[in-house]
Design an enzyme around this catalytic site. Structure first.
Site, PDB file in Angstrom:
ATOM      1  N   GLU A 161       0.959  -0.963   0.105  1.00  0.00           N
ATOM      2  CA  GLU A 161       0.085  -0.245  -0.483  1.00  0.00           C
ATOM      3  C   GLU A 161       0.884   1.160  -0.154  1.00  0.00           C
ATOM      4  OE1 GLU A 161      -4.142  -1.721   1.788  1.00  0.00           O
ATOM      5  OE2 GLU A 161      -2.527  -1.020   3.144  1.00  0.00           O
ATOM      6  N   CYS A 181       2.699  -1.278  15.165  1.00  0.00           N
ATOM      7  CA  CYS A 181       1.968  -1.023  13.795  1.00  0.00           C
ATOM      8  C   CYS A 181       1.010  -2.320  13.563  1.00  0.00           C
ATOM      9  CB  CYS A 181       3.057  -0.838  13.088  1.00  0.00           C
ATOM     10  SG  CYS A 181       3.492  -0.713  11.533  1.00  0.00           S
TER      11      CYS A 181
END
Length: 346
Positions: free
Chosen positions: A94, A121
């Site tokens: 992404e 994360c």
């Protein structure tokens, strides 16, 4: 057969020129193809319209262009765009376009997944599947550059390597991509407009300094207390704060460019006076600035955004020592495009 055809973008301009000479053609034909590949961003040989059909067929016989494809675009209510980028082998990364009134920033990925294990994360939970090649990194930037022109009527102005992956664990490919991005035979962007963000790999930070890179360096710090940092970023057991400090002092001595520390403040993790004082002390080792980043939840209850009063205490103590500090509000949260949220949910 497909497997015997080489990705043409792995060739230098000189190798392309040599290829055409070897085929009995003129060397400048290699220059033309190189321009199509890198400046014009051609996805296939058929679009290289100033080449003869015979030349295009020759290229198709010997080479492939393993170009990315933007598989899906999501648009946030704040204007942020997130690209799901399909790679030639079917894997997905992404990248994000972040617009403001004065600039457009590309946040790009350097790995499929991540080599490190930061607990806060989402990308780290994917683990590393492979490094991205220089052309795959370049393609992300080129795609966002075109989207910036299409949706915001202006060219891309800045790039941050803050997407999926640890850039310094894909060192050679990241530097090769930056070389292409900053080259006049690529996007021609100033390296001063590029930030490479690392979680802190001391040996590679020193290598950056030795290689005399011209881009800027950011470090995801999040705690200047070793024990705390190990809890939220377990790899810090191998890459200690003492080693990180030494590498950053080395960086500054060589480059004379200040560091940016990225710092998320969490409730009951790094919101104490001890945590604040430790950051202030760490910031006095080398010239720096601090970006306090809003936390973006990933579904883990142990991480909760600290309150504004805590952020104000951080800001006051940093400013008292004349350390520049800004609070960076996250963009694209509603489409999981904000810091720490890139996890290929689609």
């Amino acid at each position: 057969m497909e497997s015997k055809r080489k990705d043409i973008r792995a060739l230098t301009k000189e190798e392309l020129r040599d290829f055409f000479v070897g085929q009995g053609d003129k060397a400048f034909r290699g220059n033309q193809v190189y321009e199509w590949l890198w400046i014009k961003g051609a996805h296939d040989f058929e679009s290289m319209t100033n080449l003869s059909k015979q030349t295009r067929a020759l290229l198709d016989e010997h080479f492939v262009i393993n170009h990315i494809a933007v598989d899906q675009i999501q648009k946030s209510e704040d204007g942020t765009l997130k690209n799901a980028v399909a790679l030639h082998d079917g894997l997905i990364v992404e990248s994000v376009l972040i617009p403001t009134e004065t600039r457009t920033t590309a946040c790009v990925s350097s790995q499929v997944g991540c080599s490190l294990d930061c607990a806060f994360c989402a990308t780290a939970q994917l683990k590393r599947m492979r490094n991205l090649n220089p052309d795959e990194i370049y393609d992300q930037v080129m795609a966002i550059h075109k989207e910036s022109q299409l949706y915001y009527n202006r060219p891309l102005s800045n790039i941050v390597f803050m997407g999926m992956g640890e850039p310094l664990m894909n060192y050679n490919n990241v530097l090769a991509a930056v070389d292409k991005i900053t080259s006049k035979e690529g996007l021609g962007m100033s390296p001063k407009r590029i930030v490479v963000s690392t979680s802190g790999v001391p040996k590679m930070i020193k290598k950056l300094a030795d290689d005399e890179v011209k881009f800027n360096l950011a470090v995801s710090l999040h705690s200047a207390i070793q024990e705390t940092r190990e809890k939220i970023m377990p790899f810090a057991k191998r890459f200690t704060l003492d080693d990180l400090r030494e590498s950053l002092e080395y960086w500054y001595a060589k480059t004379k460019r200040r560091i940016t520390y990225e710092y998320v403040v969490w409730k009951d993790i790094n919101d104490s006076e001890e945590a604040i004082d430790a950051l202030v002390k760490f910031c006095q080792y080398v010239p720096c600035k601090v970006n306090i980043i809003e936390y973006n939840p990933i579904g883990d209850d142990q991480f909760k955004q600290a309150d504004d009063a805590t952020l104000d205490r951080y800001i006051k103590k940093l400013e008292a020592k004349r350390i520049p500090v800004t609070v960076r509000r996250s963009r694209g949260k509603d489409i999981d495009a904000a810091c720490g949220q890139l996890a290929n949910k689609h």
